[in-house]
Design a protein around this motif. Structure first.
Motif, short mmCIF file in Angstrom:
data_model
loop_
_atom_site.label_atom_id
_atom_site.label_comp_id
_atom_site.label_asym_id
_atom_site.label_seq_id
_atom_site.Cartn_x
_atom_site.Cartn_y
_atom_site.Cartn_z
N ALA A 19 72.75 65.73 3.67
CA ALA A 19 72.36 65.30 5.04
C ALA A 19 73.31 66.14 5.94
O ALA A 19 74.48 66.48 5.91
N ALA A 20 72.89 66.19 6.95
CA ALA A 20 73.53 67.12 8.06
C ALA A 20 74.67 66.24 8.61
O ALA A 20 74.37 65.14 9.00
N LEU A 21 75.93 66.85 8.86
CA LEU A 21 76.74 66.12 9.68
C LEU A 21 76.62 65.94 11.08
O LEU A 21 75.84 66.63 11.72
N GLY A 22 77.14 64.63 11.33
CA GLY A 22 77.10 64.15 12.82
C GLY A 22 76.37 63.09 13.05
O GLY A 22 75.66 62.41 12.06
N THR A 23 76.01 62.75 14.34
CA THR A 23 75.34 61.40 14.51
C THR A 23 73.89 61.61 14.31
O THR A 23 73.18 62.73 14.98
N THR A 24 73.09 60.64 13.83
CA THR A 24 71.64 60.62 13.71
C THR A 24 71.00 59.35 14.03
O THR A 24 71.73 58.38 14.18
N ARG A 25 69.65 59.22 13.79
CA ARG A 25 69.09 57.61 13.83
C ARG A 25 68.80 57.13 12.58
O ARG A 25 68.39 57.51 11.67
N LEU A 26 69.12 55.73 12.55
CA LEU A 26 68.72 54.82 11.81
C LEU A 26 67.67 53.95 12.39
O LEU A 26 67.91 52.98 13.40
N ARG A 27 66.49 53.77 11.60
CA ARG A 27 65.60 52.77 12.25
C ARG A 27 65.14 51.86 11.28
O ARG A 27 65.09 52.01 9.91
N VAL A 28 65.20 50.46 11.72
CA VAL A 28 64.95 49.28 10.77
C VAL A 28 63.66 48.65 11.29
O VAL A 28 63.58 48.43 12.60
N SER A 29 62.78 48.23 10.35
CA SER A 29 61.50 47.90 10.71
C SER A 29 61.10 46.47 10.17
O SER A 29 61.43 46.41 8.89
N LEU A 30 60.69 45.39 10.98
CA LEU A 30 60.36 44.20 10.35
C LEU A 30 58.69 43.91 10.58
O LEU A 30 58.49 44.05 11.73
N LYS A 31 57.63 44.10 9.39
CA LYS A 31 56.49 43.69 9.77
C LYS A 31 55.97 42.60 9.27
O LYS A 31 56.11 42.50 8.04
N TYR A 32 55.23 41.81 9.81
CA TYR A 32 54.16 40.82 9.32
C TYR A 32 53.46 41.29 8.34
O TYR A 32 52.50 41.97 8.43
N ASN A 33 53.49 40.64 7.05
CA ASN A 33 52.60 40.83 5.75
C ASN A 33 52.05 42.20 5.73
O ASN A 33 51.16 42.40 5.12
N GLY A 34 53.16 43.04 5.74
CA GLY A 34 52.92 44.48 5.31
C GLY A 34 54.15 45.37 5.26
O GLY A 34 54.96 45.00 6.06
N VAL A 35 54.09 46.46 4.74
CA VAL A 35 55.36 47.45 4.66
C VAL A 35 55.06 48.14 5.83
O VAL A 35 53.99 49.16 6.01
N PRO A 36 56.10 48.41 7.01
CA PRO A 36 55.89 49.35 8.07
C PRO A 36 56.09 50.66 7.74
O PRO A 36 56.96 51.25 6.77
N THR A 37 55.38 51.72 8.49
CA THR A 37 55.84 52.92 8.50
C THR A 37 56.81 53.41 9.63
O THR A 37 57.11 52.40 10.32
N ALA A 38 57.40 54.62 9.60
CA ALA A 38 58.30 54.87 10.81
C ALA A 38 57.69 54.98 12.04
O ALA A 38 58.68 54.78 12.91
N CYS A 39 56.60 55.38 12.17
CA CYS A 39 55.94 55.62 13.61
C CYS A 39 54.77 54.87 13.80
O CYS A 39 53.46 55.44 13.52
N GLU A 40 54.81 53.63 13.84
CA GLU A 40 53.60 52.74 14.24
C GLU A 40 53.81 51.59 14.90
O GLU A 40 54.85 51.29 14.92
N SER A 41 52.70 51.17 15.58
CA SER A 41 52.66 49.86 16.70
C SER A 41 51.81 48.96 15.60
O SER A 41 50.99 49.21 14.88
#
Length: 923
Positions: A795-817
């Motif tokens: 992993a690259a050193l430094g600050t990066t993004r952590l994304r947490v998703s909760l989706k009804y009745n399915g497994v979410p992907t990183a980039c979806e509505s």
């Protein structure tokens, strides 16, 4: 498509809370000096000033004017007590149309006939219909079905008579929603319920079980039997029993008892026929110790001795443990009498009965490694010896268990969540106090050290260092058990034996003092006030102020008030009480009128890392203060950029390809500001990273309630589909494993939710690279959900993004509505791998040390000594709170730490096979 459920209005049983009556109370009441409200918006503490003319005799007028009490409601006085400070405390019980509202007590505090303050739990109920659908018998059958025991105490008439217990008939009460204890809410629900005192003998349990009077559902179980620990699955003496006791009283005589754990002690016995028995008639209605003879029963079998010289009880049967139990009950009685003026646990002289050699295995448990108060008597198991405990009759165990009886007759703290944790903590506190007064050479800040026989443990719990035995020393910190759960035996009623460590540590700090930095990153310095003063504050808090559903926040408010009552506003005792709560993460530090003029020390070792086009992550070494550091201000040049309560801050909103200079200043509660830290120069990168969007289109029914990862501990109440929390960050070291906990929140109906966690490890602005989908979970109703995430070495050193998703009745992907759910973004700062850096960022976690290990003196001025059996085989490292190594060498004599600045450090010892990490404080 998800179906929306219709709202159902239940008028027969579900009761709504209204604030309309209270809203009519004059908002600007000149008589009120201070007012605080509980989670349901109702006052839980009101203090009156000199303009108030309320008399102590005007209780109903006070309740109507200050609480908005309606004609359908009434308060009935249930207890009156007076204290040495001249206060009179009158406790009242709330009734709605003649039916008791469970746990709704309010206390009026008066002095010289004038009302000074009032506090308690109030529920402003309206639109109530109180007709049960179930009969008491039907509800009782439901209770038995829920308990599922094969045997009950009413099946053993002799034992039932001995304990003063009768088969329950069921009492109709109004029960508040116990699931919402400690949670903010604009309205509440209560249920009409039958209350049954169910005493099962196989498997063993006793508690008040509340059955919904309409549906038959079990609403809440309030355990009466409270075990010493959670590894094994109080009523007054009856009139008949009291008469028998009085008739059997004979002259008591002093005897020498060779106890198992406390040497030879003087006990009181009684001559019965030609033998002496363990019966003391000199204290209250008596103290008597019986022999259960390894049965699961309560017989009146006495321990006896022919010559009253109790030395032959040191045998393979562990009978000398009965001498500890008897002496422990006497010392416990004496403590409450001498220190607090209390006549036995109920303040009415109740007889203290102890049963030794009780067989928990025969009662349906897996071992005999426990002791408990069953609501009537003390009960001791024999333990299992190696790998478990010795017979559980030590002085602190006796004091702890009888302390539960005291709680029943004072605060009556409900045995779940935070109130249950404080119930356990007070018992540990009284155990320490009883040892302090009766056996001061013992390790008073350890609980159960005499009986401990498990490898790798020195005691059940440590009040001076709760982390050492797996308890939190900070509210919400390391080892804290999430209380947003449904209490069961399997989760220890949401962690009552674990979370008790917070109040335990508060009492320790208040008594002896301590300086350091807690798991929230808050530096503190508390001057102890002695145990003699601390115990008086603690008992006043439990006896006069706390209620059944009190939280740690309530304990802080009422603890400070108790100190004010005893020692005066602005006193050293009030300052210490406040700052001891601050030290364990409950509330702010003391800020009492600016008498403190000493500024904190300047922060040191300011450093920047993980700089991007728009952000940089700042860290520094904590400042110290004569009272407490309350936070830090971050400056960009001379401009205030932001504030932090921890020793890190992520600066956002920067411009690419731009140079910046940052510094930090510390502040305390009195408004004193430190000198500036060293400056750090930063140049942002050329371009900023832009991430894909992701969100739930509707988060009103389900959303993310809380995320915990490293030092991120964020509770969110927003109902928008996306939340940007990138200003909240944590350090995470390469190669280290971290637990992430996600707690969902549902508005009403519980739905199946799927989860996804994503980290941009190479910081290229997407989550599509290998390994950046770090965890997913298929849809379920589990709450909370947890996973372990290991930061890769690449992993690259430094600050990066952590994304947490909760989706009804399915497994979410990183980039979806998606239709229902929520997405939250955070920041993490990837650091190089290190020996303990990842542990430090999570709260200065120590490892478990072997028996005989010690680091002393602590705090230390110049030379730190290390006591360890294989001393010559260990090397050492000294590290600061950033994980930076400040010194190293071989363990050989004292270690010179005189050049270290004042603060908290870690010493890491390593012999190639074993690593030990311990905290120490430099004066």
């Amino acid at each position: 498509m998800k179906k929306k459920l219709p709202k159902i209005i239940v008028t027969a049983i579900v009761l709504s809370f209204s604030f309309s009556a209270f809203a009519q109370v004059q908002k600007d009441d000149k008589r009120v000096e201070e007012k605080s409200v509980s989670e349901n918006g109702q006052p839980n503490l009101i203090k009156f000033n000199e303009l108030s003319s309320y008399k102590s005799s005007e209780s109903q007028k006070v309740f109507k004017e200050q609480l908005g009490l309606k004609d359908s409601q009434s308060f009935t006085k249930i207890k009156t007590e007076s204290d040495k400070q001249g206060y009179t405390h009158e406790k009242f019980q709330l009734y709605e149309q003649g039916i008791k509202v469970e746990f709704a007590n309010y206390t009026l505090h008066s002095k010289d006939g004038k009302l000074v303050s009032m506090n308690g739990e109030f529920y402003n109920i309206e639109n109530v219909k109180l007709a049960p659908s179930l009969s008491a018998q039907d509800a009782f059958n439901k209770a038995l079905g829920y308990t599922r025991a094969t045997e009950y105490l009413w099946d053993k008439p002799q034992d039932a008579r001995e304990l003063g217990y009768e088969k329950p008939k069921g009492e109709l009460v109004l029960l508040p929603d116990m699931e919402q204890q400690g949670q903010k809410r604009g309205s509440d629900k209560v249920r009409l319920a039958y209350k049954f005192d169910i005493y099962a003998t196989k498997p063993l349990s006793r508690g008040d079980l509340y059955i919904d009077a309409e549906t038959g559902k079990a609403l809440f179980y309030n355990a009466t039997i409270k075990h010493l620990n959670d590894n094994v699955h109080g009523s007054k003496t009856s009139d008949v029993a009291k008469k028998n006791e009085t008739a059997s009283k004979m002259a008591f005589v002093a005897a020498n008892a060779a106890t198992r754990y406390s040497g030879t002690q003087t006990i009181q016995t009684t001559l019965s026929g030609s033998s002496y028995i363990l019966s003391d008639t000199s204290r209250g209605l008596g103290i008597q110790t019986y022999n259960s003879a390894r049965t699961a029963t309560y017989p009146t079998t006495n321990f006896s001795d022919a010559d009253n010289n109790w030395i032959e009880y040191n045998n393979t049967n562990k009978d000398n443990g009965a001498l500890d139990a008897h002496w422990g009950a006497e010392m416990t009685y004496d403590y409450w009498s001498a220190v607090h003026g209390r006549n036995s646990f109920d303040n009415a002289g109740a007889k203290i009965k102890s049963y030794v050699h009780y067989n928990l295995i025969a009662a349906g448990y897996s071992s005999n490694n426990n002791a408990f108060w069953n609501g009537s008597v003390m009960t001791y198991g024999d333990g299992s010896g190696t790998g478990g405990f010795d017979i559980l009759t030590s002085l602190d165990v006796a004091g702890h268990e009888i302390g539960h009886a005291v709680c029943t007759y004072t605060a009556n703290l409900a045995y779940q969540k935070e109130s249950g944790a404080m119930n356990e903590a007070f018992s540990d506190i009284w155990a320490a106090c009883i040892e302090y007064h009766s056996a001061p050479t013992k390790s008073i800040w350890l609980v159960g050290e005499d009986i401990e026989r498990r490898s790798g443990h020195v005691a059940l719990r440590s009040m001076s260092d709760p982390n050492a035995e797996g308890q939190p020393d900070t509210y919400g910190g390391t080892y804290w058990v999430n209380v947003n759960c449904t209490p069961t035996n399997n989760n220890d009623q949401c962690g009552v034996h674990t979370n008790s460590g917070v109040l335990n540590h508060w009492f320790y700090i208040l008594s002896v003092g301590k300086s350091g930095t807690n798991d929230l990153g808050n530096a503190y310095n508390v001057t102890g006030i002695t145990l003699d003063k601390a115990e008086k504050i603690a008992f006043r808090l439990e006896d006069f102020y706390l209620g059944a559903n009190s939280t740690y926040a309530n304990a802080r408010t009422y603890g400070i008030q108790s100190a004010i009552d005893l020692y005066g506003a602005g006193s050293a005792e009030v300052i210490a009480t406040t700052n001891a709560f601050y030290a364990v993460g409950v509330g702010a530090a003391y800020s009492g009128g600016g008498s403190d003029t000493i500024a904190p020390s300047a922060p040191t070792s300011l450093a920047a890392s993980g700089t991007t086009g728009t952000t940089t992550n700042l860290t520094w070494t904590a400042s110290t203060d004569n009272v407490a550091v309350t936070g830090y201000d971050i400056y960009q040049g001379t401009t205030l950029k932001g504030s932090s309560t921890t020793t890190s801050y992520t600066v956002t909103g920067l411009t690419p390809s731009t140079a910046y200079t940052f510094s930090v200043k510390a502040k305390d509660a009195a408004g004193n500001i430190s000198a500036a830290s060293n400056t750090v120069n930063v140049t942002t990168t050329t371009t900023s990273v832009s991430y894909c969007s992701s969100q739930g289109n509707d988060a009103t029914d389900e959303r993310i309630g809380k995320v915990v990862f490293g030092t991120i501990n964020n509770t969110s109440t927003a109902t928008t589909g996306y939340e940007n929390f990138t200003a909240i960050s944590t350090n995470a070291a390469r190669g280290s494993a971290y637990t992430i906990t996600i707690t969902p929140t549902w508005t009403s109906t519980v739905y199946n939710e799927g989860y996804g966690v994503f980290i941009d490890y190479n910081q290229d602005g997407d989550f599509s690279d290998s390994g950046e989908t770090v965890w997913t979970k298929t849809a379920s109703k589990t709450t909370p959900v947890t996973a372990t995430i290991t930061i890769p070495a690449t992993a690259a050193l430094g600050t990066t993004r952590l994304r947490v998703s909760l989706k009804y009745n399915g497994v979410p992907t990183a980039c979806e509505s998606f239709s229902y759910g929520q997405v939250e973004d955070y920041s993490i700062n990837i650091t190089a791998s290190g020996t303990v850096a990842e542990e430090i960022t999570a709260g200065l976690i120590e490892t478990t040390a072997p028996a005989g290990f010690a680091v002393y003196p602590n705090p230390v001025e110049s030379e730190l000594n290390v006591s360890i059996s294989e001393e010559n085989g260990y090397s050492y490292k000294i590290l600061n709170t950033l994980g930076q190594q400040l010194g190293s060498g071989q363990v050989a004599g004292a270690i010179d730490v005189s050049k270290l600045s004042t603060g908290i450090y870690l010493i890491e010892l390593n012999n190639g096979d074993k690593k030990i990490v311990k905290k120490f404080a430099k004066k």
